[in-house]
Design an enzyme around this catalytic site. Structure first.
Site, PDB file in Angstrom:
ATOM      1  N   ALA A 115      10.510  -0.001   5.278  1.00  0.00           N
ATOM      2  CA  ALA A 115      11.715  -0.422   5.566  1.00  0.00           C
ATOM      3  C   ALA A 115      12.569  -0.466   4.508  1.00  0.00           C
ATOM      4  O   ALA A 115      13.619  -1.291   4.565  1.00  0.00           O
ATOM      5  CB  ALA A 115      11.510  -1.966   6.504  1.00  0.00           C
ATOM      6  N   GLY A 116      12.451  -0.388   3.293  1.00  0.00           N
ATOM      7  CA  GLY A 116      13.060  -0.356   2.326  1.00  0.00           C
ATOM      8  C   GLY A 116      12.879  -1.572   1.233  1.00  0.00           C
ATOM      9  O   GLY A 116      13.677  -1.918   0.491  1.00  0.00           O
ATOM     10  N   LEU A 117      11.853  -2.301   1.727  1.00  0.00           N
ATOM     11  CA  LEU A 117      11.561  -3.552   0.795  1.00  0.00           C
ATOM     12  C   LEU A 117      10.268  -3.397  -0.007  1.00  0.00           C
ATOM     13  O   LEU A 117       9.900  -4.633  -0.435  1.00  0.00           O
ATOM     14  CB  LEU A 117      11.399  -4.787   1.766  1.00  0.00           C
ATOM     15  CG  LEU A 117      12.312  -5.163   2.866  1.00  0.00           C
ATOM     16  CD1 LEU A 117      12.237  -6.284   3.696  1.00  0.00           C
ATOM     17  CD2 LEU A 117      13.919  -5.302   2.222  1.00  0.00           C
ATOM     18  N   GLY A 118       9.991  -2.206  -0.358  1.00  0.00           N
ATOM     19  CA  GLY A 118       8.991  -2.110  -1.334  1.00  0.00           C
ATOM     20  C   GLY A 118       7.494  -2.438  -0.723  1.00  0.00           C
ATOM     21  O   GLY A 118       6.790  -2.842  -1.840  1.00  0.00           O
ATOM     22  N   ALA A 122       4.172  -3.159  -3.253  1.00  0.00           N
ATOM     23  CA  ALA A 122       3.645  -4.394  -3.516  1.00  0.00           C
ATOM     24  C   ALA A 122       2.129  -4.497  -3.085  1.00  0.00           C
ATOM     25  O   ALA A 122       1.230  -5.254  -4.004  1.00  0.00           O
ATOM     26  CB  ALA A 122       4.417  -5.441  -2.498  1.00  0.00           C
ATOM     27  N   ASP A 164      10.169   0.085  -8.236  1.00  0.00           N
ATOM     28  CA  ASP A 164       9.742  -0.620  -7.223  1.00  0.00           C
ATOM     29  C   ASP A 164       8.389  -1.338  -7.860  1.00  0.00           C
ATOM     30  O   ASP A 164       8.442  -2.512  -7.681  1.00  0.00           O
ATOM     31  CB  ASP A 164       9.123   0.138  -5.905  1.00  0.00           C
ATOM     32  CG  ASP A 164      10.343   0.518  -5.058  1.00  0.00           C
ATOM     33  OD1 ASP A 164      11.606   0.664  -5.750  1.00  0.00           O
ATOM     34  OD2 ASP A 164      10.161   0.983  -3.919  1.00  0.00           O
TER      35      ASP A 164
END
Length: 328
Positions: A115-118, A122, A164
């Protein structure tokens, strides 16, 4: 057993262009992936995944070529569960010298996949940190970020940037330009995120931008213009000028849209945020679906997004000052 967590991120500026050596400024946010690791002596990996915007599942296998897990789930789901974990464990075996060790790995995350939040960065950062510490080796943040980058580089066929993984390992706002990675001072950013419930195909989107650059000089110029936005944005960040940051984010979204990586749902959420009075709004990450990031200290943008068709979730996100967190 050993437990580590690492934050997701949003891009203020620079996604896609960072792949071509232009600078980017991502910021870590307090949405985290948590990875618990326990050593096993049979050389096998047992991966249990939960809360990854997927149904939870468990697979066990020995990691040898042609001997993958025999489970009745989609190939993309298997890749999400194990591709990054495989390469992360390979990095741990390399840095510790324990080539035959196996692990039980449990992944929990409140970062939606793709979703583009890495989310992948993570998971990788937390997995490498936890597995290395399980074997008695604690990596410094710079080495952890490098090992995590090498993991993503392998999985993404050489299309990864350091942005990222460095951001997730170190936390805060960071600047990445090629191999140069450093932390930035940042004000308290009023971050609002809208999520359309989807996910873009990162590899396909990156390849599409690459093809445009090769075909059209003006597409290459567009990528360079994103780099110029980042350089202006650095000064606005240093000045704590939220209004200017927002204006530059609007420019950045327009250029990303011109490169073909936005979508109807992302554009709709961006305009809903702007109409609600946000200082600025743009897609974050590879695009094609997923999330937008807006800057608005008032509740208006969050409220507007909650009523926007195609927006499945909206939430406020605090800047994560800490990167990887080590828990026992």
């Amino acid at each position: 057993m050993t437990l580590s967590s690492a934050p997701g991120k949003v891009y203020l500026f620079g996604e896609h262009a960072v792949v071509y050596g232009e600078p980017a400024v991502p910021c870590a946010i307090e949405r985290r992936a948590r990875v618990e690791v326990q050593r096993r002596d049979d050389g096998k990996l047992r991966v249990h995944a939960e809360d990854l915007s997927l149904n939870g599942f468990t697979v066990e296998y020995d990691g040898t070529p042609g001997n993958g897990p025999d489970v009745d789930v989609s190939e993309s789901l298997i890749s999400a569960a194990m591709g990054y974990v495989d390469e992360a464990i390979a990095q741990v075996r390399d840095v510790t010298g324990e080539d035959d060790v196996g692990f039980d790995v449990t992944i929990e995350s409140d970062i939606p996949l793709g979703a583009g939040l890495g989310s992948s960065a993570a998971v990788v950062v937390a997995a490498i940190d936890a597995a290395a510490r399980e074997l008695g080796v604690t990596l410094e943040p710079d080495e952890l970020a490098e090992r995590a980058y090498q993991t993503e580089y392998q999985v993404q066929d050489g299309q990864a940037s350091r942005a990222d993984t460095f951001c997730s390992a170190t936390g805060g706002a960071v600047r990445v330009e090629g191999d140069d990675c450093r932390s930035l001072e940042a004000p308290d950013l009023p971050i609002v995120i809208g999520f359309d419930g989807g996910a873009g195909d990162t590899g396909q989107l990156v390849a599409g931008v690459r093809d445009l650059r090769e075909e059209y000089d003006f597409a290459a110029d567009t990528v360079e213009a994103i780099g110029d936005i980042v350089r202006n944005g650095e000064q606005a960040l240093a000045d704590g000028d939220i209004a200017e940051l927002g204006r530059l984010m609007d420019f950045n979204h327009g250029l990303l849209s011109a490169l073909g990586v936005s979508s109807r749902s992302l554009d709709t959420m961006v305009w809903a945020a702007r109409d609600a009075g946000a200082h600025g709004a743009k897609l974050t990450g590879a695009g094609g679906g997923g999330c937008i990031v807006a800057l608005d200290p008032t509740p208006e943008t969050e409220t507007a997004l909650s009523f926007t068709p195609g927006c499945e979730d909206t939430f406020r996100a605090e800047l994560a000052e800490d990167g990887v967190k080590r828990l026992e």
